[in-house]
Design a protein around this motif. Structure first.
Motif, mmCIF file in Angstrom:
data_model
loop_
_atom_site.group_PDB
_atom_site.id
_atom_site.type_symbol
_atom_site.label_atom_id
_atom_site.label_comp_id
_atom_site.label_asym_id
_atom_site.label_seq_id
_atom_site.Cartn_x
_atom_site.Cartn_y
_atom_site.Cartn_z
ATOM 1 N N PRO A 117 15.817 -3.074 26.414
ATOM 2 C CA PRO A 117 16.493 -1.587 26.263
ATOM 3 C C PRO A 117 17.604 -1.560 25.462
ATOM 4 O O PRO A 117 17.779 -0.238 24.990
ATOM 5 N N VAL A 118 18.475 -2.494 25.053
ATOM 6 C CA VAL A 118 19.567 -2.099 24.186
ATOM 7 C C VAL A 118 18.880 -1.747 22.922
ATOM 8 O O VAL A 118 19.612 -1.052 22.252
ATOM 9 N N LEU A 119 18.017 -2.588 22.499
ATOM 10 C CA LEU A 119 17.424 -2.263 21.059
ATOM 11 C C LEU A 119 16.787 -1.033 21.017
ATOM 12 O O LEU A 119 16.679 -0.297 20.173
ATOM 13 N N ILE A 120 15.899 -0.534 22.037
ATOM 14 C CA ILE A 120 15.223 0.553 22.238
ATOM 15 C C ILE A 120 16.250 1.811 22.237
ATOM 16 O O ILE A 120 16.169 2.903 21.479
ATOM 17 N N CYS A 121 17.388 1.785 23.023
ATOM 18 C CA CYS A 121 18.219 2.819 23.302
ATOM 19 C C CYS A 121 19.084 3.013 21.773
ATOM 20 O O CYS A 121 19.233 3.793 21.308
ATOM 21 N N GLY A 122 19.596 1.858 21.198
ATOM 22 C CA GLY A 122 20.051 1.732 19.846
ATOM 23 C C GLY A 122 19.142 2.445 18.766
ATOM 24 O O GLY A 122 19.883 3.319 18.144
ATOM 25 N N THR A 123 17.878 2.322 18.837
ATOM 26 C CA THR A 123 17.252 2.599 17.823
ATOM 27 C C THR A 123 16.687 4.055 18.133
ATOM 28 O O THR A 123 17.006 5.055 17.167
ATOM 29 N N LEU A 124 16.554 4.615 19.176
ATOM 30 C CA LEU A 124 16.607 6.075 19.642
ATOM 31 C C LEU A 124 17.908 6.822 19.205
ATOM 32 O O LEU A 124 17.836 7.797 18.562
ATOM 33 N N ILE A 125 19.014 6.197 19.491
ATOM 34 C CA ILE A 125 20.395 6.944 18.991
ATOM 35 C C ILE A 125 20.213 7.013 17.539
ATOM 36 O O ILE A 125 20.679 8.106 17.050
ATOM 37 N N THR A 126 20.100 6.013 16.954
ATOM 38 C CA THR A 126 20.176 5.926 15.443
ATOM 39 C C THR A 126 19.204 7.002 14.782
ATOM 40 O O THR A 126 19.594 7.750 13.950
ATOM 41 N N VAL A 127 17.966 7.174 15.171
ATOM 42 C CA VAL A 127 16.896 8.057 14.941
ATOM 43 C C VAL A 127 17.248 9.340 14.926
ATOM 44 O O VAL A 127 17.319 10.429 14.192
ATOM 45 N N MET A 128 17.874 9.551 16.503
ATOM 46 C CA MET A 128 18.395 11.090 16.643
ATOM 47 C C MET A 128 19.443 11.519 15.796
ATOM 48 O O MET A 128 19.736 12.694 15.370
ATOM 49 N N ALA A 165 28.205 10.765 13.709
ATOM 50 C CA ALA A 165 26.980 10.022 13.959
ATOM 51 C C ALA A 165 27.206 8.536 13.569
ATOM 52 O O ALA A 165 26.891 7.740 14.573
ATOM 53 N N ALA A 166 27.896 8.150 12.489
ATOM 54 C CA ALA A 166 27.951 6.762 12.140
ATOM 55 C C ALA A 166 28.962 6.127 13.225
ATOM 56 O O ALA A 166 28.836 4.978 13.648
ATOM 57 N N LEU A 167 30.047 6.757 13.509
ATOM 58 C CA LEU A 167 30.910 6.292 14.546
ATOM 59 C C LEU A 167 30.523 5.993 15.729
ATOM 60 O O LEU A 167 30.518 5.019 16.648
ATOM 61 N N TYR A 168 29.513 7.125 16.320
ATOM 62 C CA TYR A 168 28.626 6.935 17.395
ATOM 63 C C TYR A 168 27.720 5.780 17.746
ATOM 64 O O TYR A 168 27.632 5.139 18.718
ATOM 65 N N ILE A 169 26.914 5.446 16.592
ATOM 66 C CA ILE A 169 25.986 4.462 16.419
ATOM 67 C C ILE A 169 26.845 3.123 16.365
ATOM 68 O O ILE A 169 26.217 2.118 17.245
ATOM 69 N N VAL A 170 27.923 3.152 15.740
ATOM 70 C CA VAL A 170 28.583 1.826 15.542
ATOM 71 C C VAL A 170 29.269 1.511 16.796
ATOM 72 O O VAL A 170 29.485 0.266 17.545
ATOM 73 N N GLY A 171 29.919 2.365 17.571
ATOM 74 C CA GLY A 171 30.572 2.394 18.943
ATOM 75 C C GLY A 171 29.484 1.817 19.833
ATOM 76 O O GLY A 171 29.886 0.790 20.646
ATOM 77 N N TYR A 172 28.060 2.195 19.948
ATOM 78 C CA TYR A 172 27.409 1.959 20.649
ATOM 79 C C TYR A 172 26.778 0.471 20.652
ATOM 80 O O TYR A 172 27.024 -0.332 21.601
ATOM 81 N N MET A 174 28.835 -1.903 19.018
ATOM 82 C CA MET A 174 29.853 -2.777 19.179
ATOM 83 C C MET A 174 30.166 -3.047 20.822
ATOM 84 O O MET A 174 30.755 -3.957 21.118
ATOM 85 N N ILE A 175 29.672 -2.135 21.577
ATOM 86 C CA ILE A 175 29.849 -2.439 23.153
ATOM 87 C C ILE A 175 28.903 -3.083 23.462
ATOM 88 O O ILE A 175 29.270 -4.219 24.311
ATOM 89 N N TYR A 176 27.695 -3.189 23.114
ATOM 90 C CA TYR A 176 26.646 -4.097 23.694
ATOM 91 C C TYR A 176 26.522 -5.589 22.741
ATOM 92 O O TYR A 176 25.760 -6.285 23.309
ATOM 93 N N ILE A 177 27.121 -5.715 21.465
ATOM 94 C CA ILE A 177 27.029 -6.886 20.774
ATOM 95 C C ILE A 177 27.459 -7.923 21.437
ATOM 96 O O ILE A 177 26.725 -9.103 21.308
ATOM 97 N N PRO A 178 28.548 -7.972 22.178
ATOM 98 C CA PRO A 178 29.090 -9.299 22.792
ATOM 99 C C PRO A 178 28.018 -9.880 23.703
ATOM 100 O O PRO A 178 27.693 -10.924 23.885
#
Length: 208
Positions: A117-128, A165-172, A174-178
């Motif tokens: 789910p983290v990968l799918i959500c991150g991909t969808l956010i990036t695409v949008m 958009a870049a900050l939003y993607i990076v923020g997402y 960074m929250i889930y990377i750990p």
């Protein structure tokens, strides 16, 4: 049946309740990040109105919570919510590598319930976000053609959208990377929860 580990307070029922709520929150928060991206995309590119959004609001909440509630319910049924380093979540028990009494399917639940789910959500956010930037950039270029003076600078909306958009993607991410890194190591090795704690400590020290 008491949970017999150091520092424990509670029973298996309270442990499962904690794991249930954490899992629902984890998954729903990721989906809500996707829905926020979808909101801005529909509002800016496809000219949706607030009234139209309100018609689908209940469905958006359902998309966020129903799958996570179903997944967490299945996890409770399979006894995969067990004590780990700091709280009760998806983990086999006991975690001694000798005999697993609960949560034998923990690796599958971690992969299906968090990593994917983290990968799918991150991909969808990036695409949008890319779609949104390209749309604003296109509109801005078209508007530039109709300006009285070709030397007149544009408002730079596309640049603002790109930065946001870049900050939003990076923020997402960074929250889930750990947790993502920690749980990936969980599939490889059981001695990984301390990795997440160290990663979080280093991250917060850097941003302070």
């Amino acid at each position: 049946n008491e949970i017999t580990i150091w520092g424990d307070v509670g029973t298996w029922a309270s442990c499962e309740a904690q794991g249930f709520m954490i899992t629902v929150g984890y998954q729903a928060s990721g989906v809500y990040n996707v829905l926020i991206s979808l909101y801005f995309l529909l509002f800016i590119k496809y000219n949706w109105t607030e009234e139209r959004f309100k018609k689908y609001e209940i469905w958006f909440h359902g998309i966020a919570f129903i799958p996570s509630i179903v997944f967490s319910t299945l996890a409770v049924m399979d006894n995969v919510f067990n004590p780990n380093f700091l709280f009760c979540w998806i983990r086999s028990y006991p975690n001694d590598g000798i005999q697993i009494l609960r949560g034998a399917k923990d690796v599958y639940y971690v992969a299906a319930g968090f990593l994917v789910p983290v990968l799918i959500c991150g991909t969808l956010i990036t695409v949008m976000m890319i779609m949104l930037y390209r749309h604003v950039s296109k509109v801005e270029k078209q508007a530039q053609r109709w300006m009285i003076s070709s030397d007149q600078p544009s408002n730079g909306y596309a640049s603002q959208v790109l930065r946001t958009a870049a900050l939003y993607i990076v923020g997402y991410f960074m929250i889930y990377i750990p947790s993502f890194v920690s749980l990936t190591f969980l599939i490889i090795s059981d001695e990984c929860w301390i990795c997440e704690l160290k990663f979080n400590v280093c991250y917060y020290l850097l941003i302070e």
